[in-house]
Design a protein around this motif. Structure first.
Motif, PDB file in Angstrom:
ATOM      1  N   LEU A 124       0.701  -1.249   0.167  1.00 52.02           N
ATOM      2  CA  LEU A 124      -0.052   0.076   0.075  1.00 52.02           C
ATOM      3  C   LEU A 124       0.918   1.236   0.101  1.00 52.02           C
ATOM      4  CD1 LEU A 124      -2.928  -1.027   2.539  1.00 52.02           C
ATOM      5  CD2 LEU A 124      -3.151  -0.611   0.070  1.00 52.02           C
ATOM      6  N   THR A 125       1.974   1.218   0.673  1.00 52.35           N
ATOM      7  CA  THR A 125       2.873   2.415   0.827  1.00 52.35           C
ATOM      8  C   THR A 125       3.429   2.551  -0.502  1.00 52.35           C
ATOM      9  OG1 THR A 125       3.350   1.827   3.046  1.00 52.35           O
ATOM     10  CG2 THR A 125       4.867   3.256   1.808  1.00 52.35           C
ATOM     11  N   LEU A 126       3.978   1.589  -1.148  1.00 54.83           N
ATOM     12  CA  LEU A 126       4.635   1.547  -2.577  1.00 54.83           C
ATOM     13  C   LEU A 126       3.535   2.257  -3.645  1.00 54.83           C
ATOM     14  CD1 LEU A 126       6.919   1.237  -4.403  1.00 54.83           C
ATOM     15  CD2 LEU A 126       6.382  -1.133  -4.693  1.00 54.83           C
ATOM     16  N   GLU A 127       2.293   1.601  -3.552  1.00 54.48           N
ATOM     17  CA  GLU A 127       1.265   2.111  -4.544  1.00 54.48           C
ATOM     18  C   GLU A 127       1.015   3.638  -4.320  1.00 54.48           C
ATOM     19  OE1 GLU A 127      -1.273  -1.804  -5.767  1.00 54.48           O
ATOM     20  OE2 GLU A 127      -2.188  -0.399  -4.414  1.00 54.48           O
ATOM     21  N   ARG A 128       0.735   4.057  -3.097  1.00 55.13           N
ATOM     22  CA  ARG A 128       0.621   5.374  -2.660  1.00 55.13           C
ATOM     23  C   ARG A 128       1.578   6.306  -3.287  1.00 55.13           C
ATOM     24  NH1 ARG A 128      -1.373   3.397   2.384  1.00 55.13           N
ATOM     25  NH2 ARG A 128      -3.642   3.138   2.393  1.00 55.13           N
ATOM     26  N   ALA A 129       2.809   5.936  -3.145  1.00 54.96           N
ATOM     27  CA  ALA A 129       4.115   6.663  -3.532  1.00 54.96           C
ATOM     28  C   ALA A 129       4.166   6.772  -4.969  1.00 54.96           C
ATOM     29  CB  ALA A 129       5.408   6.074  -2.933  1.00 54.96           C
ATOM     30  N   CYS A 130       3.530   5.871  -5.984  1.00 51.25           N
ATOM     31  CA  CYS A 130       3.630   5.729  -7.188  1.00 51.25           C
ATOM     32  C   CYS A 130       2.074   6.291  -8.026  1.00 51.25           C
ATOM     33  CB  CYS A 130       3.977   4.311  -7.803  1.00 51.25           C
ATOM     34  SG  CYS A 130       5.422   3.778  -7.253  1.00 51.25           S
ATOM     35  N   ARG A 131       1.375   7.054  -7.137  1.00 52.15           N
ATOM     36  CA  ARG A 131       0.129   7.043  -7.663  1.00 52.15           C
ATOM     37  C   ARG A 131       0.161   8.479  -8.714  1.00 52.15           C
ATOM     38  NH1 ARG A 131       0.633   9.387  -2.770  1.00 52.15           N
ATOM     39  NH2 ARG A 131       0.046  11.690  -2.446  1.00 52.15           N
ATOM     40  N   ARG A 132       1.300   9.174  -8.694  1.00 48.71           N
ATOM     41  CA  ARG A 132       1.882  10.350  -9.717  1.00 48.71           C
ATOM     42  C   ARG A 132       2.630   9.702 -10.630  1.00 48.71           C
ATOM     43  NH1 ARG A 132       2.387  16.457  -7.619  1.00 48.71           N
ATOM     44  NH2 ARG A 132       0.150  16.985  -7.499  1.00 48.71           N
ATOM     45  N   ASP A 133       2.443  10.096 -12.143  1.00 53.22           N
ATOM     46  CA  ASP A 133       3.526   9.316 -12.847  1.00 53.22           C
ATOM     47  C   ASP A 133       4.790   9.922 -12.684  1.00 53.22           C
ATOM     48  OD1 ASP A 133       1.279   8.034 -14.091  1.00 53.22           O
ATOM     49  OD2 ASP A 133       1.045   9.667 -15.812  1.00 53.22           O
ATOM     50  N   ASN A 134       5.167  11.291 -12.490  1.00 56.32           N
ATOM     51  CA  ASN A 134       6.248  11.550 -12.445  1.00 56.32           C
ATOM     52  C   ASN A 134       6.934  10.993 -11.092  1.00 56.32           C
ATOM     53  OD1 ASN A 134       5.823  13.255 -14.257  1.00 56.32           O
ATOM     54  ND2 ASN A 134       5.700  15.118 -13.204  1.00 56.32           N
ATOM     55  N   ASP A 135       6.611  10.759  -9.856  1.00 53.98           N
ATOM     56  CA  ASP A 135       6.978   9.973  -8.934  1.00 53.98           C
ATOM     57  C   ASP A 135       7.339   8.758  -9.099  1.00 53.98           C
ATOM     58  OD1 ASP A 135       6.943  12.292  -7.306  1.00 53.98           O
ATOM     59  OD2 ASP A 135       5.018  12.075  -6.678  1.00 53.98           O
ATOM     60  N   GLU A 136       6.281   8.166  -9.877  1.00 49.67           N
ATOM     61  CA  GLU A 136       6.524   6.513 -10.401  1.00 49.67           C
ATOM     62  C   GLU A 136       7.816   6.402 -11.049  1.00 49.67           C
ATOM     63  OE1 GLU A 136       3.603   3.458 -12.013  1.00 49.67           O
ATOM     64  OE2 GLU A 136       4.057   5.022 -13.381  1.00 49.67           O
ATOM     65  N   SER A 137       7.994   7.518 -11.917  1.00 52.02           N
ATOM     66  CA  SER A 137       9.260   7.218 -13.067  1.00 52.02           C
ATOM     67  C   SER A 137      10.513   7.437 -12.214  1.00 52.02           C
ATOM     68  CB  SER A 137       9.069   8.521 -13.869  1.00 52.02           C
ATOM     69  OG  SER A 137      10.184   8.480 -14.845  1.00 52.02           O
ATOM     70  N   LEU A 138      10.625   8.379 -11.080  1.00 55.66           N
ATOM     71  CA  LEU A 138      11.627   8.496 -10.291  1.00 55.66           C
ATOM     72  C   LEU A 138      11.900   7.213  -9.480  1.00 55.66           C
ATOM     73  CD1 LEU A 138      11.437  12.094  -9.429  1.00 55.66           C
ATOM     74  CD2 LEU A 138      13.148  11.301 -10.873  1.00 55.66           C
ATOM     75  N   ILE A 139      10.930   6.619  -8.667  1.00 53.27           N
ATOM     76  CA  ILE A 139      11.026   5.598  -7.819  1.00 53.27           C
ATOM     77  C   ILE A 139      11.396   4.539  -8.687  1.00 53.27           C
ATOM     78  CG2 ILE A 139       9.686   4.013  -6.333  1.00 53.27           C
ATOM     79  CD1 ILE A 139       7.944   6.681  -5.594  1.00 53.27           C
ATOM     80  N   THR A 140      10.839   4.155  -9.885  1.00 49.48           N
ATOM     81  CA  THR A 140      11.243   2.837 -10.508  1.00 49.48           C
ATOM     82  C   THR A 140      12.622   3.046 -10.997  1.00 49.48           C
ATOM     83  OG1 THR A 140       8.751   2.744 -11.585  1.00 49.48           O
ATOM     84  CG2 THR A 140      10.753   1.873 -12.794  1.00 49.48           C
ATOM     85  N   ARG A 141      13.048   4.057 -11.427  1.00 50.51           N
ATOM     86  CA  ARG A 141      14.421   4.142 -11.670  1.00 50.51           C
ATOM     87  C   ARG A 141      15.346   3.884 -10.705  1.00 50.51           C
ATOM     88  NH1 ARG A 141      14.325  10.165 -14.368  1.00 50.51           N
ATOM     89  NH2 ARG A 141      12.642   9.918 -15.870  1.00 50.51           N
ATOM     90  N   GLY A 142      15.225   4.533  -9.579  1.00 51.43           N
ATOM     91  CA  GLY A 142      15.931   4.162  -8.490  1.00 51.43           C
ATOM     92  C   GLY A 142      16.061   2.604  -7.952  1.00 51.43           C
ATOM     93  N   LEU A 143      14.561   2.120  -7.820  1.00 51.72           N
ATOM     94  CA  LEU A 143      14.540   0.792  -7.414  1.00 51.72           C
ATOM     95  C   LEU A 143      15.321  -0.207  -8.405  1.00 51.72           C
ATOM     96  CD1 LEU A 143      10.884   0.559  -6.144  1.00 51.72           C
ATOM     97  CD2 LEU A 143      12.826   0.207  -4.793  1.00 51.72           C
ATOM     98  N   TYR A 144      15.253   0.255  -9.577  1.00 50.22           N
ATOM     99  CA  TYR A 144      16.163  -0.529 -10.721  1.00 50.22           C
ATOM    100  C   TYR A 144      17.685  -0.695 -10.363  1.00 50.22           C
ATOM    101  CZ  TYR A 144      17.911  -2.318 -15.000  1.00 50.22           C
ATOM    102  OH  TYR A 144      18.788  -2.956 -15.971  1.00 50.22           O
ATOM    103  N   ALA A 145      18.014   0.665  -9.925  1.00 55.48           N
ATOM    104  CA  ALA A 145      19.441   0.534  -9.711  1.00 55.48           C
ATOM    105  C   ALA A 145      19.931  -0.322  -8.317  1.00 55.48           C
ATOM    106  CB  ALA A 145      19.996   2.038  -9.345  1.00 55.48           C
ATOM    107  N   LEU A 146      19.122  -0.100  -7.344  1.00 58.46           N
ATOM    108  CA  LEU A 146      19.209  -0.914  -6.094  1.00 58.46           C
ATOM    109  C   LEU A 146      19.018  -2.126  -6.278  1.00 58.46           C
ATOM    110  CD1 LEU A 146      17.246   1.631  -3.562  1.00 58.46           C
ATOM    111  CD2 LEU A 146      19.705   1.239  -3.620  1.00 58.46           C
ATOM    112  N   ALA A 147      17.969  -2.633  -6.950  1.00 58.46           N
ATOM    113  CA  ALA A 147      17.640  -4.190  -7.046  1.00 58.46           C
ATOM    114  C   ALA A 147      18.880  -4.722  -7.883  1.00 58.46           C
ATOM    115  CB  ALA A 147      16.395  -4.432  -7.703  1.00 58.46           C
TER     116      ALA A 147
END
Length: 869
Positions: free
Chosen positions: A511-534
């Motif tokens: 639920l925390t991850l979904e709420r953080a990604c509700r805006r496309d711009n935030d989702e884009s930044l979070i996705t990039r960062g998670l990719y690097a970490l993962a």
């Protein structure tokens, strides 16, 4: 100036010479016919022109047939005689030489020994050009000639074996015999047909004469005009391809000229004559009412045939394009690169019934995909369209359209192979999901497969993926939020243990991850960062997600501001060299580990994870019992991972804020530093602004730039102070509309409203143009608490007009849109410049300091409501 080289239609011989008939095509496709003497004909149009001209001239002075026999027949085979009705009949000369008189008493030569010798009689010219100029005279010439002494020379320059007994050959019979190799009575040809077609057919079988004659007659025997010239040109280009021109007889007279022109345009005459069946064209013409639409289909068939695409496949597309949902629309493009034998028309119609008439464009796309992706027809057949809602059906078929995003065909082919192995499992999982959640399930599938790079591992992880997706598509989760791209980047490098941990994660984590990604711009930044970490530490990333999801999301969000290469370098370097990860914390004594953690935090200026009492114990302020120390130490080590992520964040901040030292100045300055790290275009000029702003804090310094000043001077009517420094204010109850003069606030125009100009947005670099260019300003609408609830970009074009752009967010209330319109009108009056109206033409807003910006079009409240609708 012609579009193509002229085509030779006829070489016509007369007493005055040989006349050339040429077909020309203009740039607009119009055909014209011209004539000229043979001497003016280019050898590129007719390579034998020089030889033919020499042969013709050699016939002029010929006094005996033997010397010019070959030239005579070359001229005969290379040209046609002028119409006898239009040419005068010459008086023929004697063909045989005058016999030598016998010596008699009356003839001086009879007396030998005399000195008187009378002159010998002159040899007359044969006038062969005159004989050739008229077929009637030529037939008489052939009747008089001694064929044994002067045999007829064929086009191959060998004597012809006519197999005749006593009958003399005629000129037309000779042409018929050359083409057909048998003695056939030649048909009577109308003069128009003879002039425009016979020269091309003169050496062809008489069956082709008859075929072209019937086509010409079927087209109402045109005496002139485009239809005649099109048909003649096609005959000259390929005499044996009369079956293509015959297709014009299958359609209505209004379409016949278009058919011939299309055949000429696509050079269909060079294709096999059986490549397109007349019956198919007749049927297509009958079901297509509009002439332009029919021509569009016919040209698509011809164009595809030139690329090896069968008529059956294109005709199938034409029939689908005539679906009632598409008839009222412009005819879709039916050009295809590959052929296809399996197009499930019935299943395409099932699909379009599911998505609805507004999405009927999927008819054409499905037809295309059947050829592009082998096996796509199975997707159409296997999908239970009747069990899907219109939106769900749309999203499902849209998954397959996303394959066109791949840049390289090999990547697209590899992704399609994975889809073929997965789509049935996706489909079944979606159908087992409750109806209201199916749309979210499809969105998760789409984004996960698009973000998945190691395609071979996707099949292995499919069961885990679908189980997790079904969980996210049920309560307590929300239907409108999803974290598809983040989930894909987070999940793809995971092992079996990592998957189990993700599946067992608490609902609060997702639920925390979904709420953080509700805006496309935030989702884009979070996705990039998670990719690097993962990619760098997959197990550690999962642990962080489970233990501290908010901290992991904030770290990923900050990492996402960096470019791909820089992001990967920072993460790898930090994990390999930082003391936070080089230390084996679990191997240390708990209290010693806590001491070192406290020391690292103090050195890095980070908040310590140690409980206050344990920190005071280490500092010697109090003394704790062993049990207390053990309990506090365990708690500290549990908090270590979020602290390590804070250490990574500090490393990123050190990198991006070093040139400015603005991070802690304000929320707006913090945003500007991250913005500078994320943009690619307009970066250089923005960096200079940030450096100048960090030194002086002058909010109007960029307006003093020479380029902005030059633009202001070029627009002397503009009140620069009112436009760029002051603006006007409008108060509507608790809402205030005002021009924003704080440059860092201007930079947040996209981040406030979640548009593509915000941090992480697709056009984020355009926000820099809105900030730095003197001809652009931003108006914010704020509530009583000063919170931005809407914004609008204004600009002045090169004709001193106020350009008002769309109000964002797009779902702004109509009442607030009217307030913006009132503000725009009041501002234009204060500036003494008009507002741009679409009826006045186009506009041009110049980029001054920036080198790029996104123009989304001039706005009115009505247009915004239509856009929402």
């Amino acid at each position: 100036m012609t579009k193509e080289s002229p085509i030779l239609i006829n070489l016509q011989r007369s007493q005055t010479g040989i006349t050339v008939w040429l077909s020309h095509m203009a740039e607009d496709g119009t055909l014209t016919l011209s004539t000229c003497p043979l001497s003016e004909l280019s050898s590129r149009t007719y390579p034998h022109s020089t030889r033919l001209l020499h042969d013709w001239h050699s016939l002029a002075d010929a006094r005996d047939m033997q010397s010019v026999q070959s030239a005579f027949w070359r001229v005969f085979w290379a040209s046609l005689a002028e119409n006898p009705e239009n040419s005068p009949t010459p008086i023929p000369a004697k063909l045989n030489p005058t016999p030598v008189p016998k010596p008699t008493a009356a003839h001086p030569r009879a007396f030998k020994g005399t000195k008187y010798q009378p002159p010998k009689p002159g040899i007359q010219k044969l006038m062969l050009q005159a004989w050739l100029a008229d077929d009637r005279l030529l037939d008489g010439f052939l009747a008089q000639i001694d064929l044994a002494q002067h045999p007829i020379i064929g086009p191959d320059e060998k004597p012809m074996d006519l197999g005749l007994s006593s009958a003399s050959p005629s000129s037309q019979m000779l042409m018929v015999r050359v083409g057909s190799h048998t003695a056939i009575t030649p048909p009577k040809l109308p003069e128009t047909f003879r002039r425009h077609f016979l020269w091309s057919l003169r050496l062809r079988p008489v069956t082709e004469w008859i075929a072209w004659l019937r086509i010409w007659q079927g087209l109402n025997s045109p005496e002139h005009g485009q239809t005649l010239m099109l048909l003649a040109r096609l005959c000259a280009l390929q005499t044996s391809a009369h079956a293509w021109s015959k297709l014009a007889l299958c359609v209505a007279p209004s379409r016949q000229e278009d058919i011939l022109r299309a055949i000429l345009k696509y050079k269909a005459f060079s294709l096999p004559c059986d490549a397109l069946q007349a019956e198919a064209i007749t049927a297509l013409s009958a079901e297509t009412e509009n002439d332009e639409r029919f021509l569009h289909y016919f040209e698509a068939i011809l164009s595809n045939l030139t690329r090896g695409v069968s008529e059956e496949y294109t005709l199938c597309g034409c029939h689908l394009a005539n679906h009632p949902f598409l008839r009222s629309r412009d005819a879709p493009s039916l050009l295809a690169e590959k052929d296809c034998e399996d197009v499930p028309v019935a299943d395409i119609l099932r699909m379009v019934s599911a998505v609805g008439p507004d999405n009927a464009f999927w008819i054409k796309l499905s037809w295309i995909f059947c050829s592009q992706y082998p096996g796509f027809s199975d997707v159409l057949r296997d999908t239970k369209w009747e069990q899907l809602s219109a939106q769900t059906a749309y999203d499902w078929i849209d998954i397959f359209a996303r394959m066109d995003w791949e840049e390289h065909p090999k990547q697209t082919a590899a992704r399609w192979q994975v889809i073929q192995r997965c789509y049935r499992a996706w489909h079944d999982s979606i159908l087992t999901t409750p109806g209201p959640w199916q749309e979210k399930h499809i969105i998760l599938v789409r984004w996960v497969y698009l973000s998945w790079e190691a395609l071979d591992t996707m099949v292995d992880s499919l069961s885990h993926l679908l189980a997790l997706m079904r969980r996210l598509c049920s309560t307590p989760y929300l239907q409108d939020y999803h974290c598809g791209p983040a989930l894909g980047n987070l999940a793809q490098p995971q092992s079996e243990s990592g998957w189990l941990a993700l599946l067992e994660a608490d609902d609060k984590v997702w639920l925390t991850l979904e709420r953080a990604c509700r805006r496309d711009n935030d989702e884009s930044l979070i996705t990039r960062g998670l990719y690097a970490l993962a990619q760098a530490k997959p197990e550690l990333t999962v642990q962080a997600l489970l233990a501290a999801p908010k901290r992991l999301i904030e770290t990923a969000h900050l990492l996402g501001c960096l470019g791909y290469d820089q992001r990967r370098q920072v993460v790898n370097s930090f994990f390999s060299t930082s003391a936070w990860f080089s230390e084996n914390w679990q191997a240390l004594e708990p209290l010693e580990a806590c001491r070192r953690i406290l020391q690292r935090c103090q050195q890095s200026h980070l908040d310590s994870p140690l409980p206050r009492r344990l920190r005071e114990h280490i500092e010697g302020k109090i003394t704790l019992r062993e049990q207390q120390i053990d309990r506090h130490s365990r708690l500290t080590l549990q908090r270590l991972l979020p602290t390590q992520l804070l250490g990574l964040e500090e490393e990123v901040w050190r990198l991006i804020d070093a040139p400015f030292s603005l991070r802690h100045h304000s929320r707006q300055a913090n945003h500007a530093v991250r913005f500078h790290a994320s943009v690619r275009d307009n970066r250089k000029v923005f960096r200079r602004f940030m450096q100048a702003y960090s030194r002086s804090g002058d909010r109007f310094a960029h307006l003093e730039h020479p380029l902005n000043q030059a633009w202001f001077k070029a627009h002397p009517k503009l009140d620069v102070h009112l436009w760029a420094r002051q603006g006007i204010r409008h108060q509507h109850g608790e809402i205030c509309l005002a021009l924003e003069t704080d440059p860092l606030e201007v930079l947040m125009l996209g981040s406030y409203t979640g548009t593509c100009l915000g941090l992480g947005g697709l056009c984020d670099d355009s926000a820099i143009a809105c900030l730095l260019d003197g001809n652009k300003q931003v108006v914010y609408a704020r509530d009583q608490n000063g919170k931005v609830i809407a914004r609008q970009l204004l600009a002045i074009d090169e004709q001193d007009r106020l350009i008002c752009f769309y109000v964002y967010p797009l779902n702004t209330s109509p009442e607030l849109l009217e307030h913006f319109r009132a503000y725009d009108e009041a501002f234009s009056q204060a500036l003494h410049i008009p507002i741009f109206e679409e009826s006045s033409g186009d506009y041009h807003v110049k980029t001054i300091l920036a080198n790029y910006w996104w123009d989304d079009g001039a706005w009115t409240p009505d247009k915004q409501e239509q856009l929402l609708t």
